[in-house]
Design a protein around this motif. Structure first.
Motif, PDB file in Angstrom:
ATOM      1  N   LEU A 286      59.413 -31.403  10.152  1.00  0.00           N
ATOM      2  CA  LEU A 286      58.409 -30.215  11.164  1.00  0.00           C
ATOM      3  C   LEU A 286      58.618 -31.302  12.806  1.00  0.00           C
ATOM      4  O   LEU A 286      58.363 -30.989  13.509  1.00  0.00           O
ATOM      5  CB  LEU A 286      57.504 -29.381  10.714  1.00  0.00           C
ATOM      6  CG  LEU A 286      57.212 -28.431  11.268  1.00  0.00           C
ATOM      7  CD1 LEU A 286      57.388 -27.679  11.630  1.00  0.00           C
ATOM      8  CD2 LEU A 286      55.532 -27.900  11.152  1.00  0.00           C
TER       9      LEU A 286
ATOM     10  N   GLY B 268      61.183 -31.939  14.000  1.00  0.00           N
ATOM     11  CA  GLY B 268      61.654 -29.982  14.664  1.00  0.00           C
ATOM     12  C   GLY B 268      61.983 -29.415  13.592  1.00  0.00           C
ATOM     13  O   GLY B 268      63.096 -28.352  13.887  1.00  0.00           O
TER      14      GLY B 268
ATOM     15  N   LEU C 204      56.361 -23.996  13.077  1.00  0.00           N
ATOM     16  CA  LEU C 204      57.330 -24.432  14.191  1.00  0.00           C
ATOM     17  C   LEU C 204      57.580 -22.561  15.236  1.00  0.00           C
ATOM     18  O   LEU C 204      57.200 -23.172  16.914  1.00  0.00           O
ATOM     19  CB  LEU C 204      58.457 -24.715  13.680  1.00  0.00           C
ATOM     20  CG  LEU C 204      59.699 -25.242  14.703  1.00  0.00           C
ATOM     21  CD1 LEU C 204      59.401 -26.225  15.160  1.00  0.00           C
ATOM     22  CD2 LEU C 204      60.979 -25.118  13.932  1.00  0.00           C
TER      23      LEU C 204
END
Lengths: 339, 503
Positions: free
Chosen positions: B313, B317, B328
């Motif tokens: 994450l 991303g 996110l």
């Protein structure tokens, strides 16, 4: 003997306690009953309405529905909204429930292209055309995504390779068959003269897994709304070959399909439906309510924040559009043998 | 290190600490209720990102995530009603411990294990996240298929004393997993859209564990005298500690990498951890009757996996779970883009978030450890009331998912299956494993074959897949050899047999 003697007095407080509980429950029921009377009252500015959302919290329908409800509540256009997420079969369950509430004057449901497709792939009789159309609210463009070092530099490169051997090109999307990410490449193939049955579509479970597949170059092309990919597009690890709307997207350096000589405009739209069989007054009331909502600066702010394109349409216009979409989806899925 | 200390200072401001406490409490609460998970809670709380500063929102979200991972274990242990899919395995030994008056110890080992695993995994995250390349995305469907296949073979180790019964349970689980339209074709849905999404593993687990047991007890209530659950000691003793710390570490080793993998998840590492503990334990006779290792390992694994999901994450991303996807989304709504540049562009934010994971973990321990003996007293409620409570709780959870009466009917039907399994002595774990593994196994296989255009050789085209298959072959050979030698030994002295089994 002493035992029974002791037990008896112990019982009495319990009985009084039961009585208290019963009284409390009755009082509570009375209050709730009173609430029921005020609910759906005559004051149009303070009506309690219900909204159904056909997928889980956090999804596209959910964000749109809650944003709209929030604007309506905060601008005092109506009373409170009671929002329920009815999850199941990509919206088919919610659609069936909407049709079951025939004539209910306090209910709307948020839906969109994906629900139209789902009613066909799930072989459900609950078609969107049976409900009362209220308004189309927003739309999102789909994009054709490729990994950074994909051999496809332009849409033409993709089209050439795709036409040459459709099965060789792997296309992935974040929705199951019948959803927007699936319908888009199928309609694109139809437009290009490729048999949709030859399209090698791989369904991923949403944007995350699709990103993984694209970054790992497991698939050659991804079809999806672009919001979830902004980061990868910005840092150059993914490229956009084209967008599917009739205008270019702000912040995305890619042509539309029509600019590239492909006669297709495809958008993933979302709107509101009401149950079938509602009277004209209710229909007018709901239409006016969303029109007022659409005119607020708060709604414009919500559109901007979420990257949604305004696609507002009500009444006849939305009704015709809905029928048209229903037929188009039906024909695409029929050709694929999915409906 | 300075960066981390700065982050810690920021996470410990009174305001942020308050958000962390709220997050942890909320997370524990939703973890407790089956049907409502951290992902749904984050989605519903999403609007606060419009009004709250970014670091506070992320700190609260991290608290909810960790709290949810932990909260699910409380009801697993006390009520045999797992609140989340990642704490289903915990119920197997945890509830047995509770019935033997060791609820406090089970809750304590879960709390401390979650803390230890969460802390180690967060440290690993601090070490690896900045450096992790996009290596994780190179793993494709063939590799996942191989890993899942290995996991399925590993299940054979826990099929129980009767292999036949074990396989029946496993195939029952795989059959339940077939329901749905995930392949594009409706299977076993009986034309109902309500079954189109398949049957959730939490619903299956709650039905088999809680409803099944309540019905079973009700059916025997008159025949057997009421057993009073002993209260037991409130804290873990030396022996409990000695038996817990290794499972905590091994659970972390399973959980963290699975969390970091895009298709890893929190369920597979929990049962891999359980299987491992059952193999390695010095007290095999206690398994199935409340072995503390069977709680310590899986509980460590699920918290470690939560930290693992932060690696992709933050580094690229990439959200790997529904909860991570919403985090996110939240980060992006502040105009911040996770990815390789995040550590350079937003160091303060990243380190605050990492520090807040430590804080959330510590808070969970501080809040939950003293509560363990208090929760354990809940079991002194007379049995009819206790089971009525369990039934109410389980039904509420199943119903709250989508307010469909159908889900209650499903719960009851599966509950009767649970009664039947108890009647015929079928083990529960293979069934749960079948429900968890079946869909992923199938999904990865169809994906791999669709990508290759039906070419089967794609299955061993990735290096990771090759390694896993090699391990798989070795394991199968070892099992075959052990079986043959076991048979030979059984013909010989029975004392030799004991060694073979424990090896």
């Amino acid at each position: 003997m002493a035992d029974t003697g002791q037990r008896r007095p112990a019982r009495r407080p319990r009985r009084t306690r039961t009585a208290t509980v019963v009284a409390l429950v009755l009082a509570l029921a009375a209050t709730l009953g009173a609430c029921g009377v005020t609910r759906g009252g005559d004051d149009p500015d303070n009506r309690r309405l219900r909204m159904m959302i056909p997928n889980s919290p956090g999804g596209g329908y959910d964000l749109t529905g809650r944003a709209a409800a929030q604007v309506m509540e905060e601008d005092d256009l109506t009373g409170r909204f009671e929002i329920t997420n009815v999850i199941g079969a990509s919206g088919t369950v919610a659609m069936q429930r909407l049709l079951n509430e025939r004539g209910a004057d306090d209910l709307v449901m948020l839906m969109g292209l994906g629900v139209v497709g789902a009613t066909y792939t799930n072989d459900s009789a609950a078609r969107v055309s049976k409900a009362t159309p209220i308004a189309r609210l927003v739309e999102e463009q789909e994009g054709l995504l490729v990994p950074a070092d994909s051999p496809f530099k332009t849409v033409d490169d993709l089209v050439t390779a795709w036409k040459k051997d459709p099965r060789k090109v792997t296309v992935g999307g974040g929705s199951s068959p019948g959803g927007p990410d699936h319908l888009f490449p199928m309609q694109l193939a139809q437009t290009l003269g490729i048999d949709p049955k030859d399209v090698n579509y791989i369904a991923y479970d949403g944007g995350g897994p699709l990103t993984t597949a694209l970054l790992g170059e497991k698939i050659q092309v991804g079809t999806s709304g672009l919001g979830e990919f902004q980061g990868q597009i910005d840092d150059g690890s993914l490229r956009v070959l084209a967008v599917s709307g009739d205008e270019r997207l702000e912040g995305i350096d890619a042509p539309t399909l029509t600019e590239s000589g492909i006669d297709l405009v495809f958008t993933n739209w979302r709107g509101l439906l009401a149950p079938p069989g509602i009277d004209d007054a209710t229909r007018d009331y709901l239409t006016e309510l969303v029109t007022e909502m659409h005119d607020t600066p708060e709604w414009r702010e919500a559109l901007k924040r979420n990257g949604w394109i305004d696609a507002f349409a009500t009444g006849e216009e939305f009704g015709t559009f809905l029928t048209e979409q229903d037929e188009r989806v039906d024909s695409t899925l029929k050709e694929l043998g999915l409906s | 290190m300075d960066l981390f200390l700065d982050g810690l200072m920021n996470a410990l401001t009174p305001e942020n600490l308050l958000y962390a406490v709220i997050g942890v409490l909320l997370g524990t609460a939703v973890g407790v209720l089956p049907g409502i998970g951290p992902a749904m809670t984050l989605a519903l709380l999403f609007p606060i990102t419009y009004t709250v500063p970014v670091d506070s929102a992320l700190i609260m979200f991290a608290g909810i995530y960790y709290g949810g991972m932990y909260g699910g274990s409380t009801t697993s242990i006390l009520l045999n009603t797992p609140g989340e899919s990642s704490s289903v395995v915990t119920a197997i030994e945890g509830n047995q411990m509770a019935k033997r008056g060791r609820a406090a110890q089970a809750l304590a080992t879960a709390a401390i294990g979650s803390f230890v695993a969460g802390t180690i995994a967060t440290a690993l995250l601090v070490l690896f996240a900045p450096k992790v390349s996009s290596a994780v995305v190179q793993l494709g469907a063939p590799s996942y298929f191989a890993i899942l296949l290995l996991a399925l073979v590993a299940v054979s180790a826990v099929l129980g004393s009767s292999k036949m019964r074990g396989f029946i349970a496993l195939f029952l689980g795989l059959a339940i997993a077939l329901v749905g339209t995930s392949t594009g074709q409706a299977r076993l849905t009986f034309g109902s859209p309500l079954l189109a999404d398949g049957i959730d593993v939490v619903v299956v687990a709650v039905a088999i564990f809680a409803i099944g047991e309540a019905l079973w007890v009700a059916a025997h209530l008159r025949r057997r005298p009421l057993q009073v659950i002993p209260v037991g000691r409130p804290w873990m003793d030396r022996k409990d500690w000695g038996r817990s710390w290794k499972p905590w570490l091994r659970g972390t080793a399973f959980g963290f990498p699975f969390g970091a993998l895009p298709a890893g998840g929190a369920e597979v590492p929990t049962f891999l951890s359980y299987i491992t503990e059952r193999r390695l334990t010095k007290h095999p006779e206690e398994f199935g009757k409340g072995a503390i290792e069977g709680v310590a390992g899986p509980e460590a694994a699920n918290n470690a996996s939560a930290a693992g999901t932060m690696v992709p994450l933050l580094a690229i991303g990439l959200p790997t779970t529904a909860t991570a996807a919403i985090m996110l989304n939240a980060i992006q709504s502040y105009g911040i883009q996770p990815g390789p540049q995040l550590f350079d562009n937003e160091p303060a934010l990243v380190w605050t978030l990492l520090a807040s994971l430590f804080v959330a973990n510590t808070l969970l321990l501080v809040l939950n450890l003293p509560l363990a003996p208090i929760w354990a007293k809940l079991l002194r409620v007379p049995r009819p009331y206790l089971y009525a409570g369990i039934l109410f709780f389980a039904s509420l959870g199943a119903y709250s998912v989508s307010f469909e009466p159908f889900d209650l009917a499903l719960l009851l039907v599966l509950g009767f299956l649970g009664v039947a399994m108890r009647r015929f002595g079928l083990p529960v774990l293979p069934l749960i494993v079948g429900v968890i593994l079946g869909p992923s196994l199938e999904n990865q296989l169809t994906q791999a074959l669709a990508l290759s255009g039906g070419d089967v050789s794609t299955l061993w085209s990735e290096p990771v897949a090759k390694v896993v298959y090699a391990v798989l072959v070795l394991a199968l050979v070892a099992m075959a050899v052990a079986a043959v030698r076991g048979r030979a030994a059984r013909r010989g002295a029975s004392s030799v047999e004991k060694e073979e089994v424990s090896a």
